[in-house]
Motif scaffolding. Sequence first.
Motif, mmCIF file in Angstrom:
data_model
loop_
_atom_site.group_PDB
_atom_site.id
_atom_site.type_symbol
_atom_site.label_atom_id
_atom_site.label_comp_id
_atom_site.label_asym_id
_atom_site.label_seq_id
_atom_site.Cartn_x
_atom_site.Cartn_y
_atom_site.Cartn_z
ATOM 1 N N VAL A 4 -26.824 2.517 40.341
ATOM 2 C CA VAL A 4 -25.603 3.496 40.442
ATOM 3 C C VAL A 4 -24.448 2.498 40.702
ATOM 4 O O VAL A 4 -24.480 2.014 41.950
ATOM 5 N N PRO A 5 -23.417 2.058 39.884
ATOM 6 C CA PRO A 5 -22.347 1.100 40.225
ATOM 7 C C PRO A 5 -21.373 1.758 41.290
ATOM 8 O O PRO A 5 -21.414 2.866 41.397
ATOM 9 N N GLU A 6 -20.905 0.803 41.766
ATOM 10 C CA GLU A 6 -19.519 1.139 42.787
ATOM 11 C C GLU A 6 -18.667 2.111 42.341
ATOM 12 O O GLU A 6 -18.515 3.203 42.896
ATOM 13 N N SER A 7 -18.368 1.918 40.970
ATOM 14 C CA SER A 7 -17.363 2.869 40.512
ATOM 15 C C SER A 7 -17.822 4.125 40.208
ATOM 16 O O SER A 7 -17.033 5.190 40.375
ATOM 17 N N ALA A 8 -19.007 4.570 40.387
ATOM 18 C CA ALA A 8 -19.702 6.128 40.054
ATOM 19 C C ALA A 8 -19.579 6.667 41.395
ATOM 20 O O ALA A 8 -20.037 8.067 41.533
ATOM 21 N N ILE A 9 -19.830 5.977 42.408
ATOM 22 C CA ILE A 9 -20.124 6.466 43.885
ATOM 23 C C ILE A 9 -19.278 7.584 44.069
ATOM 24 O O ILE A 9 -19.580 8.962 44.761
ATOM 25 N N ALA A 10 -17.727 7.395 44.084
ATOM 26 C CA ALA A 10 -16.911 8.652 44.643
ATOM 27 C C ALA A 10 -16.890 9.763 43.802
ATOM 28 O O ALA A 10 -16.920 10.941 44.676
ATOM 29 N N ASP A 11 -17.461 9.864 42.727
ATOM 30 C CA ASP A 11 -17.839 11.387 42.013
ATOM 31 C C ASP A 11 -19.037 11.856 42.179
ATOM 32 O O ASP A 11 -19.417 13.039 41.889
ATOM 33 N N ASP A 308 -30.201 10.358 43.963
ATOM 34 C CA ASP A 308 -30.955 11.821 43.526
ATOM 35 C C ASP A 308 -29.611 12.676 43.000
ATOM 36 O O ASP A 308 -29.946 13.302 41.757
ATOM 37 N N LEU A 309 -28.504 12.437 43.362
ATOM 38 C CA LEU A 309 -27.380 13.303 42.665
ATOM 39 C C LEU A 309 -27.188 12.725 41.396
ATOM 40 O O LEU A 309 -26.835 13.397 40.484
ATOM 41 N N ALA A 310 -27.200 11.341 41.109
ATOM 42 C CA ALA A 310 -27.097 10.867 39.967
ATOM 43 C C ALA A 310 -28.134 11.203 38.781
ATOM 44 O O ALA A 310 -27.615 11.439 37.850
ATOM 45 N N ILE A 311 -29.394 11.183 39.286
ATOM 46 C CA ILE A 311 -30.350 11.764 38.165
ATOM 47 C C ILE A 311 -30.176 13.286 38.060
ATOM 48 O O ILE A 311 -30.210 13.620 36.813
ATOM 49 N N SER A 312 -29.801 13.949 39.060
ATOM 50 C CA SER A 312 -29.570 15.734 38.794
ATOM 51 C C SER A 312 -28.391 15.961 37.932
ATOM 52 O O SER A 312 -28.291 16.742 37.138
ATOM 53 N N LYS A 313 -27.270 14.929 38.092
ATOM 54 C CA LYS A 313 -26.249 15.121 37.138
ATOM 55 C C LYS A 313 -26.213 14.385 35.931
ATOM 56 O O LYS A 313 -25.194 14.619 35.109
ATOM 57 N N GLY A 314 -27.375 13.758 35.609
ATOM 58 C CA GLY A 314 -27.603 13.176 34.380
ATOM 59 C C GLY A 314 -26.665 11.766 34.162
ATOM 60 O O GLY A 314 -26.356 11.387 32.947
ATOM 61 N N VAL A 315 -26.307 11.057 35.084
ATOM 62 C CA VAL A 315 -25.544 10.112 35.156
ATOM 63 C C VAL A 315 -26.011 8.793 35.529
ATOM 64 O O VAL A 315 -25.640 7.710 35.698
ATOM 65 N N ALA A 316 -27.364 8.839 35.938
ATOM 66 C CA ALA A 316 -28.073 7.657 36.307
ATOM 67 C C ALA A 316 -28.330 6.663 35.348
ATOM 68 O O ALA A 316 -28.665 7.186 34.154
ATOM 69 N N ILE A 317 -28.079 5.422 35.524
ATOM 70 C CA ILE A 317 -28.267 4.304 34.774
ATOM 71 C C ILE A 317 -30.027 3.849 34.683
ATOM 72 O O ILE A 317 -29.942 3.151 35.555
#
Length: 321
Positions: A4-11, A308-317
Amino acid sequence: MIVVPESAIADLISSAACFTAVEQVFAAMARNSAYNFPVVRESIGYADALYGFKSGFDRESLILGLKAGGFWPNNAKKGLTNHQSTVFLFDADTGRCRAVVGGNLLTALRTAAASAISIKYLAREDAKVLGMIGAGHQSIFQLRAAVQQRAFEKVIAWNYHPEMLGRLEQVSREIGLPFETVDLDRLGAEADVIISITSSFSPILKASQVRPGTHLACMGTDTKGKQEVEAKLVAASALFTDEVGQAITIGECQHAIAEGLIAEEDIIQIGAVIAGDAKGRLSPQEITLFDGTGVGLQDLAVASAVVDLAISKGVAIEVDF
């Protein structure tokens, strides 16, 4: 492994979600079901940087990992934040690396969550004036989190470099609160809650400047030698912290301990107050002080929530590792 890159955290994560994650892990620490490993934090002798590791394990959530990074004071000249860090999470069953998460924004959010938690449990209910000492990158996160805990009517602030206070003034206006730059005497005389978030190695605020009933959240001292408030002020306060072991070695309490003004037993873990096993403020006149040293479990808790949020939102790399 998930990245999860730094650029994705805020969203992905809100300040409210960080507050909940930190509050829960503080309570788990008080139950002795979550614990932090010894901190490594050293000057590397290059770029004036401080670098280290904070790590821990929560047996309840099975969150295991570490945060690596530190403080590079010259980064502003390069267009970067001074605090740089990355969080690594590991599978507690196998030891394999589960995730790598950008830690810069998370550090600001989890630090702000900790001081906000201290305000929730320790500040007077009728607190109206918020005092800010420090105007660096993390200060605006502190301000935004603090105003969610009490019905503040005004923000007053002081900084070594007054020209930097504009960022706090802008956020105050966005929130809808009057803002004023003041000297330390006036800040101590008027503020009901004071948050200090600096990198100071000498005391800024004195005991004689703080009135009865004030709550202080000292959030900048996380290294041996750092100091934001006078040791006499620490000794005059009811003391709370994220972790007692860190408070007496690298936190604000280290100086009062060294001078023999307080004992380790005088410091209460904030998690015990959250869990209902210890009392917080005992009277409207009491000065309370939260020594926020910053523990690895805070970083791991918010990083795990982000994954967990990245996985649930389908944006996990996902990458092979």
